[in-house]
Motif scaffolding. Structure first.
Motif, PDB file in Angstrom:
ATOM      1  N   ALA A  56      23.973  24.743  -0.976  1.00 19.97           N
ATOM      2  CA  ALA A  56      22.719  25.481  -0.862  1.00 19.97           C
ATOM      3  C   ALA A  56      21.732  25.116  -1.963  1.00 19.97           C
ATOM      4  N   ILE A  57      22.225  24.510  -3.048  1.00 18.59           N
ATOM      5  CA  ILE A  57      21.317  24.130  -4.136  1.00 18.59           C
ATOM      6  C   ILE A  57      20.221  23.217  -3.614  1.00 18.59           C
ATOM      7  N   ASN A  58      20.585  22.260  -2.784  1.00 18.91           N
ATOM      8  CA  ASN A  58      19.601  21.317  -2.272  1.00 18.91           C
ATOM      9  C   ASN A  58      18.808  21.857  -1.089  1.00 18.91           C
ATOM     10  N   TRP A  59      19.192  23.016  -0.570  1.00 18.59           N
ATOM     11  CA  TRP A  59      18.385  23.686   0.452  1.00 18.59           C
ATOM     12  C   TRP A  59      17.326  24.593  -0.173  1.00 18.59           C
ATOM     13  N   ALA A  60      17.471  24.895  -1.439  1.00 15.43           N
ATOM     14  CA  ALA A  60      16.607  25.880  -2.095  1.00 15.43           C
ATOM     15  C   ALA A  60      15.137  25.473  -1.965  1.00 15.43           C
ATOM     16  N   PRO A  61      14.243  26.431  -1.671  1.00 17.23           N
ATOM     17  CA  PRO A  61      12.836  26.112  -1.416  1.00 17.23           C
ATOM     18  C   PRO A  61      11.983  25.920  -2.671  1.00 17.23           C
ATOM     19  N   GLY A  62      12.551  26.118  -3.846  1.00 20.16           N
ATOM     20  CA  GLY A  62      11.781  25.958  -5.072  1.00 20.16           C
ATOM     21  C   GLY A  62      12.701  25.930  -6.274  1.00 20.16           C
ATOM     22  N   ILE A  63      12.105  25.702  -7.439  1.00 15.52           N
ATOM     23  CA  ILE A  63      12.914  25.557  -8.650  1.00 15.52           C
ATOM     24  C   ILE A  63      13.656  26.847  -8.988  1.00 15.52           C
ATOM     25  N   LYS A  64      12.979  27.994  -8.887  1.00 17.93           N
ATOM     26  CA  LYS A  64      13.633  29.264  -9.224  1.00 17.93           C
ATOM     27  C   LYS A  64      14.843  29.511  -8.321  1.00 17.93           C
ATOM     28  N   ALA A  65      14.679  29.224  -7.036  1.00 19.38           N
ATOM     29  CA  ALA A  65      15.783  29.407  -6.097  1.00 19.38           C
ATOM     30  C   ALA A  65      16.899  28.407  -6.385  1.00 19.38           C
ATOM     31  N   ARG A  66      16.534  27.199  -6.766  1.00 15.54           N
ATOM     32  CA  ARG A  66      17.541  26.184  -7.103  1.00 15.54           C
ATOM     33  C   ARG A  66      18.350  26.615  -8.324  1.00 15.54           C
ATOM     34  N   ILE A  67      17.687  27.176  -9.320  1.00 13.79           N
ATOM     35  CA  ILE A  67      18.374  27.657 -10.513  1.00 13.79           C
ATOM     36  C   ILE A  67      19.333  28.796 -10.140  1.00 13.79           C
ATOM     37  N   ALA A  68      18.875  29.711  -9.278  1.00 15.75           N
ATOM     38  CA  ALA A  68      19.728  30.835  -8.863  1.00 15.75           C
ATOM     39  C   ALA A  68      20.974  30.333  -8.140  1.00 15.75           C
ATOM     40  N   ALA A  69      20.793  29.381  -7.234  1.00 15.16           N
ATOM     41  CA  ALA A  69      21.936  28.838  -6.492  1.00 15.16           C
ATOM     42  C   ALA A  69      22.895  28.109  -7.429  1.00 15.16           C
ATOM     43  N   SER A  70      22.341  27.391  -8.403  1.00 16.60           N
ATOM     44  CA  SER A  70      23.179  26.674  -9.364  1.00 16.60           C
ATOM     45  C   SER A  70      23.972  27.659 -10.216  1.00 16.60           C
ATOM     46  N   ARG A  71      23.332  28.727 -10.614  1.00 15.43           N
ATOM     47  CA  ARG A  71      24.004  29.745 -11.442  1.00 15.43           C
ATOM     48  C   ARG A  71      25.158  30.385 -10.680  1.00 15.43           C
ATOM     49  N   ILE A  72      24.915  30.731  -9.421  1.00 21.62           N
ATOM     50  CA  ILE A  72      25.964  31.347  -8.609  1.00 21.62           C
ATOM     51  C   ILE A  72      27.134  30.388  -8.444  1.00 21.62           C
ATOM     52  N   THR A  73      26.840  29.121  -8.165  1.00 23.95           N
ATOM     53  CA  THR A  73      27.883  28.108  -7.985  1.00 23.95           C
ATOM     54  C   THR A  73      28.730  27.962  -9.244  1.00 23.95           C
ATOM     55  N   LEU A  74      28.070  27.875 -10.384  1.00 23.79           N
ATOM     56  CA  LEU A  74      28.765  27.713 -11.657  1.00 23.79           C
ATOM     57  C   LEU A  74      29.608  28.935 -12.004  1.00 23.79           C
ATOM     58  N   GLU A  75      29.016  30.111 -11.910  1.00 21.20           N
ATOM     59  CA  GLU A  75      29.702  31.305 -12.386  1.00 21.20           C
ATOM     60  C   GLU A  75      30.868  31.702 -11.495  1.00 21.20           C
ATOM     61  N   LYS A  76      30.780  31.441 -10.205  1.00 19.74           N
ATOM     62  CA  LYS A  76      31.929  31.740  -9.346  1.00 19.74           C
ATOM     63  C   LYS A  76      33.113  30.843  -9.704  1.00 19.74           C
ATOM     64  N   ALA A  77      32.849  29.581 -10.020  1.00 18.83           N
ATOM     65  CA  ALA A  77      33.931  28.706 -10.465  1.00 18.83           C
ATOM     66  C   ALA A  77      34.519  29.207 -11.783  1.00 18.83           C
ATOM     67  N   ASP A  78      33.673  29.695 -12.670  1.00 13.30           N
ATOM     68  CA  ASP A  78      34.150  30.246 -13.937  1.00 13.30           C
ATOM     69  C   ASP A  78      35.000  31.498 -13.708  1.00 13.30           C
ATOM     70  N   HIS A  79      34.590  32.348 -12.777  1.00 11.18           N
ATOM     71  CA  HIS A  79      35.375  33.546 -12.462  1.00 11.18           C
ATOM     72  C   HIS A  79      36.768  33.161 -11.964  1.00 11.18           C
ATOM     73  N   ALA A  80      36.808  32.143 -11.113  1.00  7.55           N
ATOM     74  CA  ALA A  80      38.096  31.670 -10.610  1.00  7.55           C
ATOM     75  C   ALA A  80      38.980  31.202 -11.757  1.00  7.55           C
ATOM     76  N   GLU A  81      38.410  30.463 -12.691  1.00  6.48           N
ATOM     77  CA  GLU A  81      39.212  29.941 -13.801  1.00  6.48           C
ATOM     78  C   GLU A  81      39.736  31.070 -14.678  1.00  6.48           C
ATOM     79  N   ARG A  82      38.945  32.098 -14.905  1.00  3.93           N
ATOM     80  CA  ARG A  82      39.394  33.211 -15.745  1.00  3.93           C
ATOM     81  C   ARG A  82      40.633  33.887 -15.167  1.00  3.93           C
ATOM     82  N   VAL A  83      40.635  34.098 -13.863  1.00  2.00           N
ATOM     83  CA  VAL A  83      41.794  34.756 -13.248  1.00  2.00           C
ATOM     84  C   VAL A  83      42.943  33.770 -13.092  1.00  2.00           C
ATOM     85  N   LEU A  84      42.643  32.502 -12.848  1.00  2.00           N
ATOM     86  CA  LEU A  84      43.695  31.492 -12.780  1.00  2.00           C
ATOM     87  C   LEU A  84      44.410  31.366 -14.123  1.00  2.00           C
ATOM     88  N   ASP A  85      43.696  31.560 -15.218  1.00  2.00           N
ATOM     89  CA  ASP A  85      44.341  31.568 -16.536  1.00  2.00           C
ATOM     90  C   ASP A  85      45.390  32.689 -16.625  1.00  2.00           C
TER      91      ASP A  85
END
Length: 250
Positions: A55-84
């Motif tokens: 969805a990052i590359n579907w985002a209609p503008g920079i703000k939306a791209r940043i939001a999608a990137s943040r969600i993508t990153l932080e969900k992976a981080d959440h997974a790692e915290r519980v996987l630890d």
């Protein structure tokens, strides 16, 4: 003290709100259930992150791209915290991360199903593909609201290390949903958005599980769950309807 007496003492302790703090002091049945809860969370977060990355590359503008990137990153981080936490139980973290294709999705028109696929413990909703920016935003809002309902329950669970991690994660998951809602408000009541809402509502509803569940009874007895599936589903549906109605989406 006999094993039966030990079991009864632990059951009473957990029923009274007691906490367990490490893999060394959890009994086998409890161990299996808490690992299953953690695996479902990890797999869903990894699949959610991998699916939303497009969805990052579907985002209609920079703000939306940043939001999608943040969600993508932080969900992976959440997974790692519980996987630890799972690693402390003996899970091989490196092997686990590579166990499945987290970006894999099934056909768009596949009927929702609650059963797991092989060892992949992601929620069924994460087998459905996203079709574009509007679809990604709608799914993020509806599933984000469902995630908050579930995590607020699990963040009070009897396995203290998991409860602490989930309490840390909750504010970021709430922000993910809010970012989605900001995007949905900009999209408005388009035909595409209404069709997406109609598609995702039943699939997200299914993630809560059956209304009557023997497994919930076991988890409740262990202090791992407090609120039953149907109560959580009703609370989510009320929130979702209150969100969508003012936008003209239901």
């Amino acid at each position: 003290m006999t094993n039966d007496a030990d079991h009864m003492a632990l059951a009473d302790y957990l029923a009274q709100g007691g906490k367990l703090t490490s893999p060394e002091n959890v009994p086998p049945r409890y161990r299996g259930e808490v690992l299953r809860l953690m695996a479902s969370f990890v797999d869903s977060q990894l699949a959610g992150s991998a699916g939303f990355a497009g969805a990052i590359n579907w985002a209609p503008g920079i703000k939306a791209r940043i939001a999608a990137s943040r969600i993508t990153l932080e969900k992976a981080d959440h997974a790692e915290r519980v996987l630890d936490l799972m690693q402390a139980f003996g899970t091989d973290k490196a092997l686990y991360e590579q166990a499945h294709d987290w970006a894999a999705r099934g056909p768009r028109d596949a009927a929702p199903e609650a059963r797991r696929r092989g060892g992949d413990m992601r929620l069924s909703v994460f087998h459905a593909p996203l079709t574009g920016w509007t679809d990604a935003v709608v799914m993020n809002v509806l599933m984000g609201q469902a995630t908050l309902e579930v995590l607020e329950d699990l963040a009070r669970c009897s396995y203290q290390p998991l409860a602490e991690v989930l309490r840390d994660i909750l504010p970021r998951e709430r922000r993910h949903m809010e970012l989605g809602l900001e995007g949905l408000e900009r999209i408005g009541a388009t035909a595409e958005a209404r069709a997406s809402v109609a598609y995702w509502l039943p699939r997200v509803a299914d993630t809560f599980g059956p209304a009557q569940s023997d497994r919930f009874d076991r988890l409740q007895a262990m202090g791992l769950r407090r609120t039953d599936n149907e109560t959580l589903r009703r609370a989510w549906r009320t929130t979702a309807e209150a969100t969508l109605a003012p936008l003209g989406l239901i």
